[in-house]
Scaffold this motif. Structure first.
Motif, PDB file in Angstrom:
ATOM      1  N   THR A 117      16.373  33.641 -24.864  1.00 48.79           N
ATOM      2  CA  THR A 117      15.270  34.555 -25.127  1.00 48.79           C
ATOM      3  C   THR A 117      13.983  34.037 -24.505  1.00 48.79           C
ATOM      4  OG1 THR A 117      16.278  35.158 -27.235  1.00 48.79           O
ATOM      5  CG2 THR A 117      13.978  35.742 -26.933  1.00 48.79           C
ATOM      6  N   LEU A 118      13.319  34.917 -23.762  1.00 48.41           N
ATOM      7  CA  LEU A 118      12.012  34.602 -23.189  1.00 48.41           C
ATOM      8  C   LEU A 118      11.015  35.600 -23.749  1.00 48.41           C
ATOM      9  CD1 LEU A 118      14.206  34.466 -20.510  1.00 48.41           C
ATOM     10  CD2 LEU A 118      12.235  33.192 -19.763  1.00 48.41           C
ATOM     11  N   GLN A 119       9.826  35.108 -24.133  1.00 52.24           N
ATOM     12  CA  GLN A 119       8.860  35.991 -24.757  1.00 52.24           C
ATOM     13  C   GLN A 119       7.446  35.548 -24.421  1.00 52.24           C
ATOM     14  OE1 GLN A 119       9.673  36.444 -28.894  1.00 52.24           O
ATOM     15  NE2 GLN A 119       8.036  37.910 -29.232  1.00 52.24           N
ATOM     16  N   SER A 120       6.548  36.527 -24.224  1.00 53.24           N
ATOM     17  CA  SER A 120       5.145  36.236 -23.992  1.00 53.24           C
ATOM     18  C   SER A 120       4.300  37.352 -24.607  1.00 53.24           C
ATOM     19  CB  SER A 120       4.845  36.115 -22.494  1.00 53.24           C
ATOM     20  OG  SER A 120       3.513  35.694 -22.291  1.00 53.24           O
ATOM     21  N   THR A 121       3.223  36.959 -25.295  1.00 48.96           N
ATOM     22  CA  THR A 121       2.311  37.916 -25.915  1.00 48.96           C
ATOM     23  C   THR A 121       0.874  37.458 -25.694  1.00 48.96           C
ATOM     24  OG1 THR A 121       3.920  38.387 -27.652  1.00 48.96           O
ATOM     25  CG2 THR A 121       1.658  39.060 -28.073  1.00 48.96           C
ATOM     26  N   THR A 122       0.028  38.398 -25.299  1.00 46.66           N
ATOM     27  CA  THR A 122      -1.391  38.114 -25.123  1.00 46.66           C
ATOM     28  C   THR A 122      -2.203  39.077 -25.976  1.00 46.66           C
ATOM     29  OG1 THR A 122      -1.096  37.294 -22.870  1.00 46.66           O
ATOM     30  CG2 THR A 122      -3.309  37.986 -23.483  1.00 46.66           C
ATOM     31  N   ARG A 123      -3.156  38.518 -26.721  1.00 46.19           N
ATOM     32  CA  ARG A 123      -4.064  39.314 -27.552  1.00 46.19           C
ATOM     33  C   ARG A 123      -5.497  38.996 -27.125  1.00 46.19           C
ATOM     34  NH1 ARG A 123      -1.533  40.800 -32.823  1.00 46.19           N
ATOM     35  NH2 ARG A 123       0.611  40.076 -32.674  1.00 46.19           N
ATOM     36  N   THR A 124      -6.293  40.033 -26.956  1.00 49.55           N
ATOM     37  CA  THR A 124      -7.693  39.842 -26.602  1.00 49.55           C
ATOM     38  C   THR A 124      -8.581  40.613 -27.570  1.00 49.55           C
ATOM     39  OG1 THR A 124      -7.755  41.728 -25.089  1.00 49.55           O
ATOM     40  CG2 THR A 124      -7.147  39.593 -24.148  1.00 49.55           C
ATOM     41  N   MET A 125      -9.814  40.147 -27.685  1.00 52.88           N
ATOM     42  CA  MET A 125     -10.781  40.825 -28.551  1.00 52.88           C
ATOM     43  C   MET A 125     -12.178  40.489 -28.065  1.00 52.88           C
ATOM     44  SD  MET A 125     -11.189  40.465 -32.640  1.00 52.88           S
ATOM     45  CE  MET A 125     -12.626  41.047 -33.488  1.00 52.88           C
ATOM     46  N   SER A 126     -13.040  41.486 -28.056  1.00 53.85           N
ATOM     47  CA  SER A 126     -14.445  41.266 -27.763  1.00 53.85           C
ATOM     48  C   SER A 126     -15.264  42.039 -28.783  1.00 53.85           C
ATOM     49  CB  SER A 126     -14.799  41.697 -26.341  1.00 53.85           C
ATOM     50  OG  SER A 126     -14.537  43.076 -26.165  1.00 53.85           O
ATOM     51  N   HIS A 127     -16.477  41.514 -29.082  1.00 53.65           N
ATOM     52  CA  HIS A 127     -17.290  42.133 -30.123  1.00 53.65           C
ATOM     53  C   HIS A 127     -18.768  41.909 -29.855  1.00 53.65           C
ATOM     54  CE1 HIS A 127     -18.469  43.613 -34.021  1.00 53.65           C
ATOM     55  NE2 HIS A 127     -19.085  42.468 -34.282  1.00 53.65           N
ATOM     56  N   VAL A 128     -19.517  42.977 -30.021  1.00 52.40           N
ATOM     57  CA  VAL A 128     -20.971  42.936 -29.991  1.00 52.40           C
ATOM     58  C   VAL A 128     -21.430  43.344 -31.389  1.00 52.40           C
ATOM     59  CG1 VAL A 128     -23.048  43.937 -28.980  1.00 52.40           C
ATOM     60  CG2 VAL A 128     -21.047  43.517 -27.538  1.00 52.40           C
ATOM     61  N   PRO A 129     -22.330  42.578 -32.017  1.00 59.22           N
ATOM     62  CA  PRO A 129     -22.771  42.928 -33.367  1.00 59.22           C
ATOM     63  C   PRO A 129     -23.265  44.378 -33.457  1.00 59.22           C
ATOM     64  CG  PRO A 129     -23.614  40.789 -32.761  1.00 59.22           C
ATOM     65  CD  PRO A 129     -22.980  41.361 -31.529  1.00 59.22           C
ATOM     66  N   GLY A 130     -22.824  45.059 -34.502  1.00 64.17           N
ATOM     67  CA  GLY A 130     -23.211  46.443 -34.710  1.00 64.17           C
ATOM     68  C   GLY A 130     -22.287  47.455 -34.041  1.00 64.17           C
ATOM     69  N   GLU A 131     -21.343  46.973 -33.248  1.00 61.78           N
ATOM     70  CA  GLU A 131     -20.393  47.852 -32.568  1.00 61.78           C
ATOM     71  C   GLU A 131     -18.978  47.542 -33.043  1.00 61.78           C
ATOM     72  OE1 GLU A 131     -20.769  47.736 -28.324  1.00 61.78           O
ATOM     73  OE2 GLU A 131     -22.958  47.938 -28.391  1.00 61.78           O
ATOM     74  N   LYS A 132     -18.075  48.482 -32.800  1.00 59.62           N
ATOM     75  CA  LYS A 132     -16.678  48.290 -33.164  1.00 59.62           C
ATOM     76  C   LYS A 132     -16.025  47.287 -32.201  1.00 59.62           C
ATOM     77  CE  LYS A 132     -12.461  50.924 -33.993  1.00 59.62           C
ATOM     78  NZ  LYS A 132     -11.829  52.256 -33.968  1.00 59.62           N
ATOM     79  N   PRO A 133     -15.219  46.336 -32.703  1.00 60.82           N
ATOM     80  CA  PRO A 133     -14.526  45.386 -31.816  1.00 60.82           C
ATOM     81  C   PRO A 133     -13.543  46.101 -30.893  1.00 60.82           C
ATOM     82  CG  PRO A 133     -14.405  44.658 -34.097  1.00 60.82           C
ATOM     83  CD  PRO A 133     -14.959  46.053 -34.107  1.00 60.82           C
ATOM     84  N   VAL A 134     -13.364  45.547 -29.713  1.00 62.64           N
ATOM     85  CA  VAL A 134     -12.398  46.062 -28.750  1.00 62.64           C
ATOM     86  C   VAL A 134     -11.232  45.086 -28.724  1.00 62.64           C
ATOM     87  CG1 VAL A 134     -11.967  46.677 -26.344  1.00 62.64           C
ATOM     88  CG2 VAL A 134     -14.210  47.139 -27.375  1.00 62.64           C
ATOM     89  N   LYS A 135     -10.018  45.595 -29.049  1.00 60.37           N
ATOM     90  CA  LYS A 135      -8.833  44.742 -29.130  1.00 60.37           C
ATOM     91  C   LYS A 135      -7.748  45.257 -28.190  1.00 60.37           C
ATOM     92  CE  LYS A 135      -9.499  43.828 -34.073  1.00 60.37           C
ATOM     93  NZ  LYS A 135      -8.843  43.875 -35.394  1.00 60.37           N
ATOM     94  N   SER A 136      -6.919  44.331 -27.728  1.00 60.23           N
ATOM     95  CA  SER A 136      -5.798  44.694 -26.865  1.00 60.23           C
ATOM     96  C   SER A 136      -4.652  43.704 -27.076  1.00 60.23           C
ATOM     97  CB  SER A 136      -6.226  44.657 -25.398  1.00 60.23           C
ATOM     98  OG  SER A 136      -5.109  44.874 -24.556  1.00 60.23           O
TER      99      SER A 136
END
Length: 147
Positions: A117-136
């Protein structure tokens, strides 16, 4: 005879006397990889991971790699990579994060190979105060066929 020519002649003689090693073909093989990047304000973070496996009559060979980077104009940035080799199991994790006051960007990649089994996962997140976080999240998983 000059010393350099003597070394070259000895090297050629050694190579000529070495038995030929033939590469085996893979009975089953696979590769996985994921990457991601996040940015907000004056921050950015990226990470990547990749793994590959080749199963032959003589056994299984695997490789793994991971890395990341982070940058900011005025805050703090860090990137860490850890690779664990436990017999036929390889695991890698990279975390990258940049913070500038309340604004931040981060990326994390986990990659592993466990024989079949081979597996890879990447999670990203960015945030500016007062705005909704952007996740992927991106992921890839391969299970090699039985012999």
């Amino acid at each position: 005879m000059k010393p350099i020519n003597l070394i070259a002649a000895a090297s050629i003689a050694l190579l000529a006397s070495s038995p030929a090693v033939l590469a085996e073909e893979c009975n089953a093989a696979g590769t996985v990889g994921t990457a991601g990047s996040a940015s907000a304000g004056g921050t950015s973070a990226s990470s990547v991971g990749t793994a590959g496996t080749c199963r032959t009559d003589g056994g299984t060979t695997s490789s793994i790699g991971s890395g990341g980077s982070a940058a900011t104009t005025d805050g703090k940035a860090q990137s860490k990579t850890h690779i664990n080799d436990n017999g036929d199991k390889l695991k890698a994790q990279t975390k990258a994060q940049a913070v500038d006051q309340g604004t931040f960007s981060k990326s994390r990649t986990k990659t592993s190979t466990d024989g079949d089994t081979l597996q890879s996962t990447t999670r990203t997140m960015s945030h500016v105060p007062g705005e909704k976080p952007v996740k992927s999240t991106t992921g890839q998983k391969i299970i090699l066929p039985e012999e």
